[in-house]
Design an enzyme around this catalytic site. Structure first.
Site, short mmCIF file in Angstrom:
data_model
loop_
_atom_site.label_atom_id
_atom_site.label_comp_id
_atom_site.label_asym_id
_atom_site.label_seq_id
_atom_site.Cartn_x
_atom_site.Cartn_y
_atom_site.Cartn_z
CE LYS A 140 -4.52 0.61 0.23
NZ LYS A 140 -5.60 -0.31 -0.16
N GLY B 1 -19.16 6.87 -2.06
CA GLY B 1 -18.16 6.99 -3.12
C GLY B 1 -18.25 5.79 -4.04
N GLY C 141 -19.41 2.65 -1.73
CA GLY C 141 -20.70 2.83 -1.05
C GLY C 141 -21.86 2.99 -2.02
#
Ligand code: NAD
Length: 411
Positions: free
Chosen positions: A103, A216, A219
């Site tokens: 990440k 977003g 969601g």
């Protein structure tokens, strides 16, 4: 526990203990393999100059090259990146993706930059990080990054190396060598898992009340799938606040409002509600799809949902989880529920390497099979050890990572 890396380590330790994972492997996994901490200089449009903090964490690569997201957020902390890289290690392992966990991110508010500044900063990320290609580390997208940033990243990488290499960067558009279905992958994966978990727990989604925090990419997508299935979405929110209608919101209209207005702020066809109140509404399903730590020791006792599906990464703190467990609220954990994006990124890499691009039917069918296998393995392991689905999922992953670590002779 406000530190999301401490929360991730809490799951790691609990699963290691319950699953009797070798202590040497546990020690190895208690910290990342490598943290790259660098600074990106950026000339602003007005001629001034700014420095931006950036990170890339390679957590563990026993199962394959480190892969995944790049987060552009104003309050980024290296511990958040470490936690997300550990989550990716577990997510890939539990869902059968031959990859390690990575990440990265930049501490920046992208909405405060012009398009030119954002492009220069994104290219600066690649120039300063110097990723080494698809066999080593593959940066993807996350909060604050999208098709545009991923296209710039790939172009910068290819300009530096002088060769076309689409699998070097994930989450890019089709025209750049991406895959169909990537934008919906996480939401669709959550939908498949939600249906199965509801079936296991005798919840008939049609007409049931659902609450979604965060509107977003993830969601809004899961809200739409559930709305189309006939669930009653009584509340949704974004960073500007929430909206509530006991009879169900019009998700199609809210999606087009959010697209036009870059968010839900100003939406006037439903009552307003705060992001905290929304979490404690009476509903069958609560889906946190925004940020970490939103359900915690302070508010977990007030949660009334029958089941929580973790669409966001790390939305429940360990203290919150203990309270939910005592209340009998079932949690479907992030590392399984939202693995759809990671799984489809794997398909994106296969397609980039082979130059053979799939149709949507193939992507969706493989995703459904792969993510449901992950869910069922996590659920069955949880039953075997009489523990939560989260710990079940982590045990499945830790067993695989442990085997690879030992075969490689690392411990
Ligand atoms: P996004 O940036 O598209 O959307 C985030 C949404 O959350 C926005 O509506 C934003 O306004 C809202 N939000 C931000 N802060 C908030 C707050 N404090 N309270 C309430 N709402 C807030 O991001 P996304 O891609 O939809 O990701 C959402 C979550 O899902 C993140 O935790 C991300 O790590 C996780 N996730 C995303 C993917 C993916 O494929 N995009 C995959 C796995 C996990």
């Amino acid at each position: 526990m406000d530190n999301v890396f401490d929360s991730a380590l809490d799951s790691l330790k609990k699963a290691g203990k319950i699953g009797k994972i070798d202590l040497k492997v546990m020690e190895l996994l208690s910290r990342p393999k490598r943290i790259i901490d660098f600074t990106i200089p950026l000339k602003m449009d007005d001629g001034s100059f700014k420095l931006f903090e950036a990170y890339r964490v390679h957590y563990n690569d026993a199962l394959g090259p480190t892969r995944d997201g790049t987060r552009f957020v104003p309050n980024l902390h290296v511990d958040e990146v470490k936690a997300l890289a550990l989550f990716m290690t577990i997510k890939h392992a539990v869902s059968g993706v031959p990859a390690g966990g990575g990440k990265g991110g930049i501490k920046v508010d992208p909405s405060k930059l012009s398009d030119w500044e954002l492009e220069r900063l994104t290219r600066g990320f690649i120039r300063n990080l110097k990723p080494k290609g698809p066999k080593i580390d593959i940066p993807g997208a996350d909060i604050g990054t999208d098709y545009r940033t991923q296209s710039w990243m790939l172009d910068e990488f290819e300009q530096i190396t002088g060769e076309h290499n689409p699998p070097a960067i994930n989450d890019k558009p089709n025209i750049m060598g991406g895959t169909v279905g990537s934008a919906e992958a996480t939401g669709l994966g959550i939908f498949y898992v939600t249906q199965k978990a509801c079936n296991d727990n005798n919840i008939d989604l049609e007409g049931e009340k659902v609450v979604v925090q965060g509107f977003g990419q993830v969601g809004a997508t899961i809200a739409r799938y559930l709305y189309d299935l006939g669930a009653k979405i009584i509340s949704v929110s974004d960073i500007s606040g929430g909206f509530y209608d006991e009879d169900g919101l019009d998700i199609i209209e809210m999606q087009s409002y959010a697209e036009k207005n870059h968010g839900l702020e100003g939406y006037s066809k439903a009552k307003g509600i705060s992001n905290n109140e929304l979490l404690t509404l009476n509903c069958s399903l609560l889906i946190p799809a925004a940020v970490q730590n939103v359900i915690n020791g302070k508010n977990a006792a007030d949660i009334k949902s029958k089941m929580i599906i973790e669409a966001a990464n790390g939305p429940i703190t360990p203290e919150g989880e203990e309270i939910l467990k005592a209340k009998g609220i079932k949690v479907i954990p992030d590392v399984v529920a939202n693995a759809g994006g990671a799984i489809v990124c794997h398909y994106e890499r296969i397609q980039g390497i082979t130059d053979d691009y799939w149709d949507i039917d193939k992507v969706e069918k493989r995703l459904e099979k792969q993510i449901l296998t992950a869910y069922v393995n996590a659920r069955n392991t949880a039953e075997e050890f009489d523990t939560t689905t989260r710990i079940g999922a982590w045990i499945v992953a830790l067993r695989k990572v442990s085997k690879a670590v030992k075969m490689r002779g690392w411990v």
